[in-house]
Motif scaffolding. Structure first.
Motif, short mmCIF file in Angstrom:
data_model
loop_
_atom_site.label_atom_id
_atom_site.label_comp_id
_atom_site.label_asym_id
_atom_site.label_seq_id
_atom_site.Cartn_x
_atom_site.Cartn_y
_atom_site.Cartn_z
N TRP A 130 0.82 -1.11 -0.14
CA TRP A 130 0.03 -0.17 0.02
C TRP A 130 0.93 1.19 -0.09
N THR A 131 0.30 2.39 -0.66
CA THR A 131 1.05 3.54 -0.81
C THR A 131 0.22 4.54 0.09
N ILE A 132 0.61 5.11 1.13
CA ILE A 132 -0.42 5.92 2.24
C ILE A 132 0.11 7.43 2.22
N ARG A 133 -1.05 8.22 2.16
CA ARG A 133 -0.88 9.57 2.03
C ARG A 133 -1.13 10.16 3.23
N LEU A 134 -0.78 10.89 4.17
CA LEU A 134 -1.38 11.45 5.37
C LEU A 134 -1.18 12.95 5.15
N THR A 144 -6.99 8.02 -7.22
CA THR A 144 -6.25 8.25 -8.32
C THR A 144 -5.89 6.75 -8.73
N ASN A 145 -5.42 6.51 -9.90
CA ASN A 145 -5.04 5.17 -10.42
C ASN A 145 -3.44 4.98 -10.68
N LEU A 146 -2.83 6.19 -10.51
CA LEU A 146 -1.18 6.16 -10.80
C LEU A 146 -0.61 6.86 -10.01
N VAL A 147 0.59 6.14 -9.42
CA VAL A 147 1.36 6.97 -8.32
C VAL A 147 2.81 6.88 -8.91
N VAL A 148 3.60 7.96 -9.09
CA VAL A 148 4.76 8.06 -9.67
C VAL A 148 5.81 9.02 -8.79
N ALA A 149 6.77 8.62 -8.84
CA ALA A 149 7.91 9.24 -7.91
C ALA A 149 8.87 9.88 -9.07
N VAL A 150 9.11 10.87 -8.97
CA VAL A 150 9.91 11.75 -9.99
C VAL A 150 11.18 12.47 -9.16
N SER A 183 11.50 7.36 -10.99
CA SER A 183 12.21 6.14 -10.23
C SER A 183 11.25 5.33 -9.85
N PHE A 184 9.80 5.58 -9.71
CA PHE A 184 9.01 4.66 -9.41
C PHE A 184 7.51 4.84 -9.99
N ALA A 185 6.87 3.84 -10.57
CA ALA A 185 5.37 4.17 -11.05
C ALA A 185 4.74 2.76 -10.75
N ALA A 186 3.55 2.91 -10.24
CA ALA A 186 2.68 1.91 -10.19
C ALA A 186 1.16 2.27 -10.39
N VAL A 187 0.60 1.18 -10.82
CA VAL A 187 -1.03 1.29 -11.01
C VAL A 187 -1.57 1.03 -9.58
N THR A 188 -2.62 1.90 -9.08
CA THR A 188 -3.18 1.71 -7.87
C THR A 188 -4.70 1.71 -7.90
#
Length: 320
Positions: free
Chosen positions: A68-72, A271-277, A262-267
């Motif tokens: 899981w990617t969690i956003r607080l 939203t349905n895509l998380v990306v690290a830039v 550096s990272f990309a995943a369908v979630t």
């Protein structure tokens, strides 16, 4: 962390470790054209300065766990202590302070029956304004493949590339002693078999066999734990994107090919895509968002949160 300036030998060493994190220093030395002593000394210097280290990463999804990617969103006074508390948990990774210190993002792995426990604990805090959890369904880019570390030639990379062992088809369960082994490797992914034997109570030969089996099963991987600022990249951001479902895989594959990603995943989730830039600086991040992201019409919505501070990457937090 001590300020470190990398020269060509350091850059070659860093790239070599990204290719094979446990490659013998003698092999790295032969490929980059310096002595084994020089490579070992450079790695010890970078590691002691807190700039670069190799860690063993536990891949729980290979054992039926869910990532899981969690956003607080937190009150400004609470974000830093909450982030530090999250970083101390063995089941969290990539803990970042975002957006001027008012947000936190992190990744966690847990079994489906345990997924709600951390979220319930966070929700009970009156200093946490909101929590959003996105189940990661499919990864398209991993930090170990980030192009910013590239320095060696294609021939040098080929000489370092380890022969991939055949993957194990049968399921693997953690056995007694594995936790101690994984804990030791999460602190030092290049730890020798003698040190790992001491940590587990096993013989060195058993340590070697178990490491190979865990790696072949995909439960254990080796990563280079390094802040991008060491390589001159000073602007990181997390992007949460909404993409038209019919184009989701196409967009994810396109983003995974970008040097900045550096990272990309369908979630799952709002939203349905998380990306690290990772970019050189804020003007570079602006160009990336407006020119490269802006050119993808299938992306209908983007939320951007700059990374203010990284509390934990993929490995145990080192004791102070």
């Amino acid at each position: 962390m001590e300020t470190i300036t990398l020269d060509d030998v350091d850059r070659g060493l860093v790239h070599a470790l990204h290719v094979d994190a446990r490659a013998p220093f003698s092999k790295i030395a032969a490929v980059i054209g310096v002595s084994e002593h020089t490579v070992a000394r450079r790695y010890r210097r970078l590691r002691s300065a807190g700039a670069v280290r190799v860690v063993g990463a536990f891949v729980g999804t290979r054992l039926g766990q869910v990532a899981w990617t969690i956003r607080l969103r937190c009150t400004p006074d609470a974000a830093a202590p909450i982030a530090r508390s999250l970083a101390q948990r063995p089941d969290t990774f990539w803990v970042h302070l975002l957006s001027g210190g008012t947000e936190i993002s992190c990744v966690t792995q847990s079994r489906p029956a345990e997924d709600s426990l951390l979220l319930q604990k966070l929700a009970r805090s009156n200093r946490v304004i909101s929590v959003t959890a996105h189940c990661m369904l499919q990864g398209f880019a991993r930090p170990s493949g980030w192009a910013g570390t590239s320095f060696l030639t294609a021939d040098q990379v080929a000489a370092l590339q380890p022969e991939a062992p055949p993957e194990l088809d049968e399921p693997v369960e953690l056995a007694e002693g594995d936790e101690a082994l994984l804990d030791a490797l999460s602190l030092d992914g290049r730890a020798g078999h003698a040190d790992l034997a001491a940590a587990t109570g096993w013989s060195e030969s058993k340590v070697s066999r178990r490491m190979e089996r865990l790696q072949r099963s995909g439960v254990l991987s080796y990563e280079v734990d390094m802040g991008p600022e060491v390589l001159g990249f000073h602007a990181e951001a997390r992007l949460w994107m909404s993409v038209r479902p019919s184009a989701l895989v196409t967009v994810a594959e396109a983003l995974a090919a970008h040097r900045e990603v550096s990272f990309a995943a369908v979630t799952t989730g709002p939203t349905n895509l998380v990306v690290a830039v990772i970019c050189r600086d804020m003007p570079d991040l602006y160009r990336y968002l407006t020119e490269r992201i802006g050119a993808l019409d299938e992306i209908t919505h983007v939320e951007t949160a700059p990374v203010v501070r990284t509390i934990k990457r993929n490995g145990a937090v080192l004791p102070l």
